[in-house]
Design a protein around this motif. Structure first.
Motif, PDB file in Angstrom:
ATOM      1  N   ARG A 126      45.822  30.146  37.785  1.00 30.94           N
ATOM      2  CA  ARG A 126      44.730  31.144  37.824  1.00 30.94           C
ATOM      3  C   ARG A 126      43.436  30.446  37.403  1.00 30.94           C
ATOM      4  O   ARG A 126      43.141  30.313  36.213  1.00 30.94           O
ATOM      5  CB  ARG A 126      45.059  32.317  36.895  1.00 30.94           C
ATOM      6  N   TYR A 127      42.682  29.997  38.386  1.00 30.98           N
ATOM      7  CA  TYR A 127      41.537  29.128  38.098  1.00 30.98           C
ATOM      8  C   TYR A 127      40.302  29.416  38.951  1.00 30.98           C
ATOM      9  O   TYR A 127      39.246  28.830  38.738  1.00 30.98           O
ATOM     10  CB  TYR A 127      41.937  27.662  38.333  1.00 30.98           C
ATOM     11  N   LYS A 128      40.394  30.312  39.899  1.00 32.13           N
ATOM     12  CA  LYS A 128      39.303  30.522  40.841  1.00 32.13           C
ATOM     13  C   LYS A 128      38.180  31.400  40.268  1.00 32.13           C
ATOM     14  O   LYS A 128      38.417  32.256  39.406  1.00 32.13           O
ATOM     15  CB  LYS A 128      39.821  31.148  42.134  1.00 32.13           C
ATOM     16  N   VAL A 147      33.682  24.218  36.351  1.00 36.52           N
ATOM     17  CA  VAL A 147      34.931  24.009  37.085  1.00 36.52           C
ATOM     18  C   VAL A 147      35.371  22.547  36.973  1.00 36.52           C
ATOM     19  O   VAL A 147      36.547  22.246  36.701  1.00 36.52           O
ATOM     20  CB  VAL A 147      34.750  24.427  38.560  1.00 36.52           C
ATOM     21  N   ALA A 156      37.523  23.979  45.979  1.00 32.80           N
ATOM     22  CA  ALA A 156      38.783  24.729  45.983  1.00 32.80           C
ATOM     23  C   ALA A 156      38.746  25.901  45.013  1.00 32.80           C
ATOM     24  O   ALA A 156      39.381  26.938  45.254  1.00 32.80           O
ATOM     25  CB  ALA A 156      39.940  23.802  45.630  1.00 32.80           C
ATOM     26  N   ALA A 157      37.999  25.748  43.932  1.00 25.65           N
ATOM     27  CA  ALA A 157      38.037  26.755  42.861  1.00 25.65           C
ATOM     28  C   ALA A 157      36.997  27.858  43.018  1.00 25.65           C
ATOM     29  O   ALA A 157      37.210  28.978  42.532  1.00 25.65           O
ATOM     30  CB  ALA A 157      37.853  26.076  41.503  1.00 25.65           C
ATOM     31  N   ILE A 158      35.874  27.561  43.676  1.00 25.00           N
ATOM     32  CA  ILE A 158      34.804  28.554  43.792  1.00 25.00           C
ATOM     33  C   ILE A 158      34.863  29.208  45.167  1.00 25.00           C
ATOM     34  O   ILE A 158      34.722  28.544  46.198  1.00 25.00           O
ATOM     35  CB  ILE A 158      33.422  27.921  43.566  1.00 25.00           C
ATOM     36  N   VAL A 159      35.102  30.510  45.163  1.00 27.41           N
ATOM     37  CA  VAL A 159      35.175  31.294  46.398  1.00 27.41           C
ATOM     38  C   VAL A 159      33.837  31.984  46.599  1.00 27.41           C
ATOM     39  O   VAL A 159      33.412  32.796  45.766  1.00 27.41           O
ATOM     40  CB  VAL A 159      36.309  32.337  46.324  1.00 27.41           C
ATOM     41  N   ASN A 182      42.534  37.194  46.418  1.00 23.03           N
ATOM     42  CA  ASN A 182      42.688  36.074  45.485  1.00 23.03           C
ATOM     43  C   ASN A 182      43.286  36.516  44.154  1.00 23.03           C
ATOM     44  O   ASN A 182      43.160  35.812  43.148  1.00 23.03           O
ATOM     45  CB  ASN A 182      41.334  35.411  45.248  1.00 23.03           C
ATOM     46  N   SER A 185      45.296  34.104  41.839  1.00 25.78           N
ATOM     47  CA  SER A 185      44.676  32.841  41.415  1.00 25.78           C
ATOM     48  C   SER A 185      43.289  33.025  40.812  1.00 25.78           C
ATOM     49  O   SER A 185      42.634  32.063  40.446  1.00 25.78           O
ATOM     50  CB  SER A 185      44.575  31.882  42.608  1.00 25.78           C
ATOM     51  N   LEU A 186      42.855  34.270  40.660  1.00 27.71           N
ATOM     52  CA  LEU A 186      41.488  34.544  40.224  1.00 27.71           C
ATOM     53  C   LEU A 186      41.376  34.607  38.701  1.00 27.71           C
ATOM     54  O   LEU A 186      42.099  35.356  38.050  1.00 27.71           O
ATOM     55  CB  LEU A 186      41.001  35.862  40.828  1.00 27.71           C
TER      56      LEU A 186
END
Length: 422
Positions: A126-128, A147, A156-159, A182, A185-186
């Motif tokens: 859970r990193y996004k 990040v 990969a982490a910032i949506v 998400n 993983s959010l």
């Protein structure tokens, strides 16, 4: 209520005459245009005007320093030791919080990093972070660096949330859908309360609720929202927020920032934080002992003692907000901004596309517009005494601020644009 606006100067002047907030304009210094006349200042979204009381507020603290030296920390009308406390009540009213949930300290991006230290706590799964595409650059850089600090790839982490094809602003349902997609993983939703480029106000209440539903944290950068739109951070259950004070809050260039931390986090010792002695227990601060014991609430995130000379103009401006009241300011703002949108719509010889939402609930003072021959039009406005701002690649932003802008100011912009020739 739908207003039947008119395109006559007399109509704008009549609205000014009826305006119960009109006298506040006299509380501010209005810059002069090159022609020696007062400028039509429409740039409060970038730097608010100086309250006439600001100089006296700074002079007062200078006099306290001159007369008392170090004793000014504990003596005088507002002792420096507790100076930040004078901001709690008025700031709470501006952002819809409890006094213990807000504090004035540092500057905006510093505070954003401090909040991310506490509230962005990624794990391997859970990193996004969800944010809007084209967020203000400082926010982008802060998120990217945080990040990376945690060992993740920003790509990969910032949506990033992007408008649908052919649209300029985000739909709330698309934001909520992205959060749902998400969910597993959010870690964090971190957005501007108002997008600086389009002027769109996001539905912070729904975004926060959806973030919490999937187990994520919700925070907002309110640089363009504080002092501009109605906020209810406590009731919306927002985890944290940060804002600057030099735009709609009129505290001067680089003004001291503000922080909101919801009261449910006030005594959460599991939250990591970067500590400093001004966030330490006030009763034990001068014992100079090891072992950080945070003050209750947002004040526990302070690092250093208040920069009093820099905060004095902020204090002067907040006194004006207290007197005017956010409900009256936002009511006038909707009318002013609606009038500007109406008049721009009457101009036929210049192609103008307002990209700020038409719905008053989704905008504040600011109108962003894509204009045919935009740079030429912008320079023409400047040459005729209008101070707005230009944002690359092709947007003019104009922001009629209810504390010091008049309906006649809005009309004069329309009048100037009707004389423009390609």
């Amino acid at each position: 209520m739908v207003h039947q606006f008119e395109t006559q100067l007399s109509y704008a002047q009549a609205l000014d005459e009826q305006d119960e907030l009109k006298h506040f304009r006299e509380r501010f210094h209005i810059p002069q245009a090159d022609n020696g006349e007062p400028a039509i200042y429409m740039c409060g979204n970038s730097l608010g005007l100086q309250p006439k009381s600001a100089a006296a507020a700074v002079a007062h603290e200078l006099e306290q320093w001159a007369q008392m030296g170090v004793e000014g920390h504990f003596r005088g009308e507002t002792p420096w030791f507790t100076y930040h406390k004078a901001f709690a009540e008025p700031l709470a009213k501006v952002v819809g919080a409890k006094p213990d949930e807000v504090v004035a300290m540092n500057v905006l991006t510093v505070n954003l990093h401090l909040m991310l230290v506490s509230f962005y706590r990624p794990t391997a799964t859970r990193y996004k972070i969800i944010t809007e595409a084209g967020a203000f650059p400082s926010d982008q850089y802060a998120l990217e660096s945080q990040v990376r600090f945690h060992g993740f790839d920003p790509d990969a982490a910032i949506v990033e949330l992007k408008p649908r094809a052919g649209e300029h602003t985000l739909r709330t349902e698309d934001i909520l859908q992205t959060i749902a997609e998400n969910a597993d993983s959010l870690a964090l939703v971190m957005m501007g309360g108002i997008n600086y480029y389009t002027g769109q106000v996001f539905n912070m209440q729904k975004i926060t609720a959806k973030a919490h539903e999937v187990g994520a944290v919700a925070g907002f950068d309110l640089a363009h929202a504080a002092g501009n739109v109605t906020l209810a951070l406590h009731d919306w259950d927002v985890d944290f927020a940060v804002w600057c004070s030099y735009k709609y809050m009129n505290a001067g260039p680089g003004g001291v920032s503000g922080v909101f931390v919801h009261e449910r986090h006030a005594e959460n010792t599991d939250l990591p934080r970067f500590a400093g002695w001004w966030g330490h227990s006030e009763k034990e601060r001068f014992q100079m002992k090891k072992g950080f014991k945070p003050m209750y609430g947002a004040a526990g995130w302070q690092l250093s003692n208040a920069p009093v000379l820099h905060m004095a103009p902020y204090k002067a401006s907040l006194a004006i907000f207290e007197e005017a009241g956010m409900s009256r300011l936002t009511a006038k703002s909707r009318l002013l901004t609606g009038y500007l949108a109406f008049l721009l719509g009457q101009i036929e010889h210049i192609k103008i596309e307002i990209i700020t939402p038409e719905d008053p609930a989704q905008r504040g003072c600011q109108l962003s517009m894509i204009v045919e021959n935009g740079r030429q039009v912008f320079d023409y406005l400047v040459s005729n005494g209008v101070i707005g701002d230009w944002r690359e690649p092709n947007v003019i932003r104009l922001s009629p601020v209810p504390l010091y802008n008049r309906f006649e100011d809005v009309y004069r912009i329309y009048e100037i644009l009707t004389r423009f020739k390609q």
